[in-house]
Design a protein around this motif. Structure first.
Motif, PDB file in Angstrom:
ATOM      1  N   ASP A 178       0.880  -1.137   0.000  1.00  0.00           N
ATOM      2  CA  ASP A 178      -0.114  -0.070   0.033  1.00  0.00           C
ATOM      3  C   ASP A 178       0.859   1.279   0.041  1.00  0.00           C
ATOM      4  OD1 ASP A 178      -0.008   1.043   3.146  1.00  0.00           O
ATOM      5  OD2 ASP A 178       0.096  -1.380   2.956  1.00  0.00           O
ATOM      6  N   SER A 179       0.341   2.404  -0.150  1.00  0.00           N
ATOM      7  CA  SER A 179       0.893   3.663  -0.470  1.00  0.00           C
ATOM      8  C   SER A 179       2.118   4.044   0.681  1.00  0.00           C
ATOM      9  CB  SER A 179       0.266   4.649  -0.836  1.00  0.00           C
ATOM     10  OG  SER A 179      -0.835   5.203   0.302  1.00  0.00           O
ATOM     11  N   THR A 180       1.600   3.702   1.852  1.00  0.00           N
ATOM     12  CA  THR A 180       2.707   3.910   2.973  1.00  0.00           C
ATOM     13  C   THR A 180       3.301   2.912   3.565  1.00  0.00           C
ATOM     14  OG1 THR A 180       0.705   3.752   4.539  1.00  0.00           O
ATOM     15  CG2 THR A 180       1.146   5.994   3.627  1.00  0.00           C
ATOM     16  N   SER A 181       3.390   1.723   2.902  1.00  0.00           N
ATOM     17  CA  SER A 181       4.208   0.694   3.342  1.00  0.00           C
ATOM     18  C   SER A 181       5.734   0.839   2.114  1.00  0.00           C
ATOM     19  CB  SER A 181       3.653  -0.688   3.290  1.00  0.00           C
ATOM     20  OG  SER A 181       2.650  -0.797   3.673  1.00  0.00           O
ATOM     21  N   PHE A 182       6.481  -0.150   2.678  1.00  0.00           N
ATOM     22  CA  PHE A 182       7.678   0.049   1.730  1.00  0.00           C
ATOM     23  C   PHE A 182       7.552  -0.115   0.318  1.00  0.00           C
ATOM     24  CE2 PHE A 182      11.171  -2.303  -0.621  1.00  0.00           C
ATOM     25  CZ  PHE A 182      12.288  -1.344  -0.019  1.00  0.00           C
ATOM     26  N   GLY A 183       6.676  -1.210  -0.142  1.00  0.00           N
ATOM     27  CA  GLY A 183       6.383  -1.552  -1.520  1.00  0.00           C
ATOM     28  C   GLY A 183       5.908  -0.115  -2.279  1.00  0.00           C
ATOM     29  N   ARG A 205       6.645   4.955  -5.540  1.00  0.00           N
ATOM     30  CA  ARG A 205       6.636   6.298  -5.593  1.00  0.00           C
ATOM     31  C   ARG A 205       7.784   6.693  -5.999  1.00  0.00           C
ATOM     32  NH1 ARG A 205       3.692  10.995  -3.540  1.00  0.00           N
ATOM     33  NH2 ARG A 205       1.902   9.551  -3.031  1.00  0.00           N
ATOM     34  N   ALA A 206       8.953   6.283  -5.314  1.00  0.00           N
ATOM     35  CA  ALA A 206      10.270   6.728  -5.900  1.00  0.00           C
ATOM     36  C   ALA A 206      10.636   6.446  -7.381  1.00  0.00           C
ATOM     37  CB  ALA A 206      11.220   5.954  -4.859  1.00  0.00           C
ATOM     38  N   LEU A 227      14.187   8.677  -0.173  1.00  0.00           N
ATOM     39  CA  LEU A 227      14.012   9.345   0.703  1.00  0.00           C
ATOM     40  C   LEU A 227      12.905  10.395   0.793  1.00  0.00           C
ATOM     41  CD1 LEU A 227      17.479   9.946   2.399  1.00  0.00           C
ATOM     42  CD2 LEU A 227      15.815   8.243   3.011  1.00  0.00           C
ATOM     43  N   ASP A 228      12.683  10.956  -0.347  1.00  0.00           N
ATOM     44  CA  ASP A 228      11.446  11.999  -0.586  1.00  0.00           C
ATOM     45  C   ASP A 228      10.260  11.073  -0.387  1.00  0.00           C
ATOM     46  OD1 ASP A 228      13.320  14.009  -1.149  1.00  0.00           O
ATOM     47  OD2 ASP A 228      13.228  13.693  -3.371  1.00  0.00           O
ATOM     48  N   ALA A 229      10.097  10.089  -1.081  1.00  0.00           N
ATOM     49  CA  ALA A 229       8.755   9.232  -1.115  1.00  0.00           C
ATOM     50  C   ALA A 229       8.609   8.618   0.551  1.00  0.00           C
ATOM     51  CB  ALA A 229       9.069   7.954  -1.814  1.00  0.00           C
ATOM     52  N   ARG A 230       9.600   8.377   1.252  1.00  0.00           N
ATOM     53  CA  ARG A 230       9.702   7.985   2.722  1.00  0.00           C
ATOM     54  C   ARG A 230       9.044   9.212   3.200  1.00  0.00           C
ATOM     55  NH1 ARG A 230      12.741   5.440   7.052  1.00  0.00           N
ATOM     56  NH2 ARG A 230      11.311   5.503   8.619  1.00  0.00           N
ATOM     57  N   VAL A 231       9.686  10.246   3.359  1.00  0.00           N
ATOM     58  CA  VAL A 231       9.076  11.363   4.074  1.00  0.00           C
ATOM     59  C   VAL A 231       7.647  11.890   3.900  1.00  0.00           C
ATOM     60  CG1 VAL A 231       9.275  13.987   4.016  1.00  0.00           C
ATOM     61  CG2 VAL A 231      11.133  12.529   4.413  1.00  0.00           C
ATOM     62  N   TRP A 232       7.176  11.670   2.285  1.00  0.00           N
ATOM     63  CA  TRP A 232       5.828  11.703   2.245  1.00  0.00           C
ATOM     64  C   TRP A 232       4.874  10.629   3.222  1.00  0.00           C
ATOM     65  CZ3 TRP A 232       1.934   8.079   0.461  1.00  0.00           C
ATOM     66  CH2 TRP A 232       1.159   8.604   0.094  1.00  0.00           C
ATOM     67  N   ALA A 233       5.492   9.529   3.138  1.00  0.00           N
ATOM     68  CA  ALA A 233       4.713   8.427   3.902  1.00  0.00           C
ATOM     69  C   ALA A 233       4.756   8.641   5.008  1.00  0.00           C
ATOM     70  CB  ALA A 233       5.308   7.098   3.459  1.00  0.00           C
ATOM     71  N   MET A 234       5.825   9.062   5.662  1.00  0.00           N
ATOM     72  CA  MET A 234       5.676   9.511   7.328  1.00  0.00           C
ATOM     73  C   MET A 234       4.775  10.450   7.582  1.00  0.00           C
ATOM     74  SD  MET A 234       9.841   9.164   8.010  1.00  0.00           S
ATOM     75  CE  MET A 234       9.655   9.626   9.863  1.00  0.00           C
ATOM     76  N   SER A 292       5.206  11.565  11.978  1.00  0.00           N
ATOM     77  CA  SER A 292       5.290  12.866  11.115  1.00  0.00           C
ATOM     78  C   SER A 292       6.473  13.906  11.390  1.00  0.00           C
ATOM     79  CB  SER A 292       3.806  13.957  11.407  1.00  0.00           C
ATOM     80  OG  SER A 292       3.862  14.231  12.703  1.00  0.00           O
ATOM     81  N   ASP A 293       7.042  13.364  12.473  1.00  0.00           N
ATOM     82  CA  ASP A 293       8.345  13.936  12.750  1.00  0.00           C
ATOM     83  C   ASP A 293       9.383  12.953  11.748  1.00  0.00           C
ATOM     84  OD1 ASP A 293      10.943  14.593  13.517  1.00  0.00           O
ATOM     85  OD2 ASP A 293      10.443  14.936  15.472  1.00  0.00           O
ATOM     86  N   THR A 294      10.091  13.899  10.917  1.00  0.00           N
ATOM     87  CA  THR A 294      10.865  13.176   9.805  1.00  0.00           C
ATOM     88  C   THR A 294      12.214  13.157  10.111  1.00  0.00           C
ATOM     89  OG1 THR A 294      10.752  15.150   8.285  1.00  0.00           O
ATOM     90  CG2 THR A 294       9.117  13.369   8.195  1.00  0.00           C
TER      91      THR A 294
END
Length: 255
Positions: A173-178, A183-184, A205-212, A219-221
């Motif tokens: 799903d969009s906020t999991s690793f896959g 997204r990256a 990392l950009d995609a990771r920050v979005w998910a966080m 939300s603290d990245t």
């Protein structure tokens, strides 16, 4: 901390031989454990975390142990089942029915009032510690290293994958690793597909920050901004020591 890893077939045909040391090198793995512990427990002493357990109000119930196994996401249940297999009659075995019932929720039903006490008791047992190590590797560490090597990234990239799977789980799903990796892929290509490693890792990392930022509890990245980004900006793709970083305002150093 999150749900188990699910492999991604699109990368299977792009296996690249990585000649450099991988994150599975014992010295690099020790560094990875310390960096994750700095974010999860505000300490480099990751081996002191076998006994850790609390509800951090992130909707996942109890979070515990060296990698943040959660009562609400199934990985804690898997761990206690493994512990039962390796040591029948242990102090946590009686909580298995409750762990099955609370899976998928933040409920403590059937666990309170003594589960946290009994978890800390179990954490003195070498069999339980070894079970935590086994589940950490099976669910989080080994899949991260495999995917990283498949994508052609080195030690730092493999660590970025590991930290992401620890927090977000390995689903698609969009906020999991896959989903983060997908997204990256819309912005860059991994080295195994001809991309530049630094460009790819920045996109990841950009995609990771979005998910966080999609989840208030994460939300603290800063574990990305003042740690992983620092290593990447410094060109330290092999996570060579010395390392200096900050997480949530605390400074850390590995000599």
């Amino acid at each position: 901390m999150a749900s188990p890893f699910q492999p991604h077939s699109e990368a299977a045909s792009h296996v690249t031989k990585v000649t450099a040391t991988g994150l599975d090198d014992p010295a690099k793995k020790e560094i990875a454990m310390k960096i994750v512990s700095s974010a999860e427990n505000s300490s480099l002493d990751w081996k002191a975390q076998y006994k850790y357990i609390e509800d951090i109000d992130d909707g996942r119930g109890y979070t515990a142990g060296i990698i943040g196994f959660c009562s609400g996401t199934g990985d804690m249940l898997d761990l206690v089942e493994l512990y039962k297999t390796r040591k029948p009659g242990n102090v946590l075995e009686k909580y298995l029915p409750a762990l099955r019932n609370v899976d998928g929720s933040d409920s403590h039903s059937g666990l309170d009032p003594n589960y946290t006490r009994d978890w800390k008791t179990a954490a003195n047992d070498s069999v339980f510690k070894a079970a935590q190590d086994s589940e950490r590797d099976r669910v989080y560490f080994n899949p991260s290293v495999r995917q990283g090597k498949s994508d052609g990234v080195g030690v730092l990239g493999q660590f970025m994958y590991y930290d992401a799977i620890v927090m977000h789980g390995g689903g698609n799903d969009s906020t999991s690793f896959g989903g983060i990796r997908k997204r990256a892929l819309t912005k860059a290509k991994p080295p195994s597909q001809g991309g530049n490693e630094t460009t790819w890792l920045n996109a990841f990392l950009d995609a990771r920050v979005w998910a966080m930022k999609q989840e208030e509890a994460h939300s603290d990245t800063s574990r990305v901004d003042t740690a992983q980004r620092v290593f990447l900006r410094n060109g330290n793709l092999n996570l060579n020591t010395p390392l200096d970083w900050k997480v949530y305002g605390d400074s850390f150093h590995i000599s």
